[in-house]
Design an enzyme around this catalytic site. Structure first.
Site, PDB file in Angstrom:
ATOM      1  N   HIS A  88      43.504  49.828  36.931  1.00  0.00           N
ATOM      2  CA  HIS A  88      43.547  48.715  37.878  1.00  0.00           C
ATOM      3  C   HIS A  88      42.269  47.881  37.819  1.00  0.00           C
ATOM      4  O   HIS A  88      41.182  48.412  37.637  1.00  0.00           O
ATOM      5  CB  HIS A  88      43.662  49.241  39.308  1.00  0.00           C
ATOM      6  CG  HIS A  88      45.010  49.713  39.708  1.00  0.00           C
ATOM      7  ND1 HIS A  88      45.581  50.871  39.223  1.00  0.00           N
ATOM      8  CD2 HIS A  88      45.911  49.192  40.587  1.00  0.00           C
ATOM      9  CE1 HIS A  88      46.770  51.047  39.790  1.00  0.00           C
ATOM     10  NE2 HIS A  88      46.994  50.040  40.608  1.00  0.00           N
ATOM     11  N   ASN A 119      37.780  55.589  33.991  1.00  0.00           N
ATOM     12  CA  ASN A 119      38.642  55.216  35.103  1.00  0.00           C
ATOM     13  C   ASN A 119      38.614  56.225  36.241  1.00  0.00           C
ATOM     14  O   ASN A 119      38.449  55.874  37.413  1.00  0.00           O
ATOM     15  CB  ASN A 119      40.075  55.052  34.587  1.00  0.00           C
ATOM     16  CG  ASN A 119      41.044  54.592  35.660  1.00  0.00           C
ATOM     17  OD1 ASN A 119      40.692  53.786  36.515  1.00  0.00           O
ATOM     18  ND2 ASN A 119      42.256  55.110  35.624  1.00  0.00           N
ATOM     19  N   GLU A 241      21.441  36.525  41.231  1.00  0.00           N
ATOM     20  CA  GLU A 241      21.973  36.916  39.908  1.00  0.00           C
ATOM     21  C   GLU A 241      20.939  37.628  39.047  1.00  0.00           C
ATOM     22  O   GLU A 241      21.284  38.397  38.152  1.00  0.00           O
ATOM     23  CB  GLU A 241      22.491  35.681  39.167  1.00  0.00           C
ATOM     24  CG  GLU A 241      23.756  35.108  39.772  1.00  0.00           C
ATOM     25  CD  GLU A 241      24.294  33.919  39.008  1.00  0.00           C
ATOM     26  OE1 GLU A 241      23.576  33.432  38.104  1.00  0.00           O
ATOM     27  OE2 GLU A 241      25.407  33.480  39.302  1.00  0.00           O
TER      28      GLU A 241
END
Length: 247
Positions: A88, A119, A241
Site C-alpha cells: 500500500h 513492507n 526541506e
C-alpha cells in the site's frame, strides 16, 4: 480536506495524454499514476483522528476501473508469485473509519511491488509510529512514493513483474508534515514544524527501524525531481526541506 493541501509534487494532470503522470483524485487520497510503470508515482493524503476507527481490514484487492480506456489495469493476480508484497501507499490502517474508506485503499493503483521485510517490518513500523502521532493530538499531511528500477524480494532481484507490465521500484520514500490539531493548517506551519522524511531501499536486507532511513525532503526531491511541499512560502519551505528529523 484537500489531500494535496501542500502541493502537487509532479504537477500531475487529469489528462489522458499524461500517461506517466496521471492525476487521480480519490475520496480518501490523491494519486499520480504511471501507465508504463503500472504503479503510482506518489500518493498524497491527510490523516487525522477521525480517519482512525475500528473497521476491519477488507483485503479486497482489485483493479481500478477508473483508469482511462485502453490502459492496462493491474489486478490482484498481477502480483501473484512475484516474490513481492502488494505494498500500500495510503495504508489500510490510515483508513479505518468506514468500510468504504478502508476498501478504497485496496485499489491496485495504490500498490507497488514491495519487498516483504520492507513492507511488513520497516514500513509497518513507520505507519504505526505516524498513527500514534495522530492519537497524541496531531494531524498529518503525508506523501509516499517510489522511484528507480529493481528491487529484491523473496524471489530475488527483479526489475519488473507481471510479464514486464509492472516496474519494481528500487527505493520507497515517504514524508509526513506533523501539525497539532487545529484550523487554518498552512498558517500554523512554522520553521519548528516537524517534518519526517525517509528513503528506504526496496529489499529484504534492511535494518529493522525506519528511523535508520531518515533523510531530508531536499534529498528525496533530488532523487525524484519532485517539488514536494510547494504550497509553502519559499523561505519556510527551504528551512523544512533541509532538515533531517531526529526525534
Amino acid at each position: 480536506n484537500d489531500h494535496m493541501y501542500f502541493g502537487n509534487p509532479s504537477n500531475a494532470a487529469f489528462l489522458v495524454d499524461s500517461i506517466n503522470n496521471y492525476l487521480m483524485r480519490k475520496d480518501y487520497y490523491a494519486v499520480s499514476y504511471s501507465r508504463d510503470r503500472g504503479t503510482p508515482n506518489w500518493v498524497s493524503w491527510h490523516l487525522f483522528a477521525n480517519d482512525i476507527g475500528s473497521t476491519p481490514r477488507q483485503d479486497d484487492f482489485r483493479e481500478d476501473i477508473t483508469l482511462p480506456a485502453g490502459w492496462y489495469q493491474v489486478t490482484n493476480a498481477s502480483h501473484t508469485s512475484s516474490g513481492f508484497d502488494r505494498g500500500h501507499n495510503c495504508p489500510s490502517g490510515d483508513r479505518t473509519s468506514t468500510l468504504a474508506a478502508n476498501s478504497a485503499t485496496f485499489l491496485m493503483t495504490n500498490m507497488i511491488p514491495q519487498a516483504q521485510y520492507n513492507n511488513q517490518i520497516v514500513w509497518t513500523g513507520m505507519e504505526d509510529s505516524l498513527r500514534r502521532l495522530v492519537t497524541q493530538g496531531n494531524e498529518l499531511y503525508i506523501i509516499m512514493g517510489s522511484y528507480g528500477m529493481g528491487g529484491t524480494g523473496n524471489g530475488g532481484y527483479k526489475t519488473t513483474i507481471d510479464g514486464g507490465r509492472i516496474t519494481v521500484p528500487s527505493n520507497i520514500w515517504k514524508i509526513a508534515i506533523v501539525i497539532a490539531n487545529g484550523n487554518n493548517d498552512s498558517a500554523r506551519v512554522t520553521t519548528n514544524t516537524r517534518v519526517i522524511a525517509v528513503d528506504v531501499p526496496n529489499t529484504n536486507t534492511l535494518l529493522s527501524s525506519w528511523k535508520n532511513y531518515r533523510t531530508s525532503v531536499d534529498a528525496i526531491e533530488a532523487a525524484t525531481g519532485y517539488d514536494l511541499i510547494s504550497r509553502m512560502p519559499v523561505l519556510l519551505q527551504a528551512a523544512l526541506e533541509a532538515r533531517v528529523d531526529n526525534l
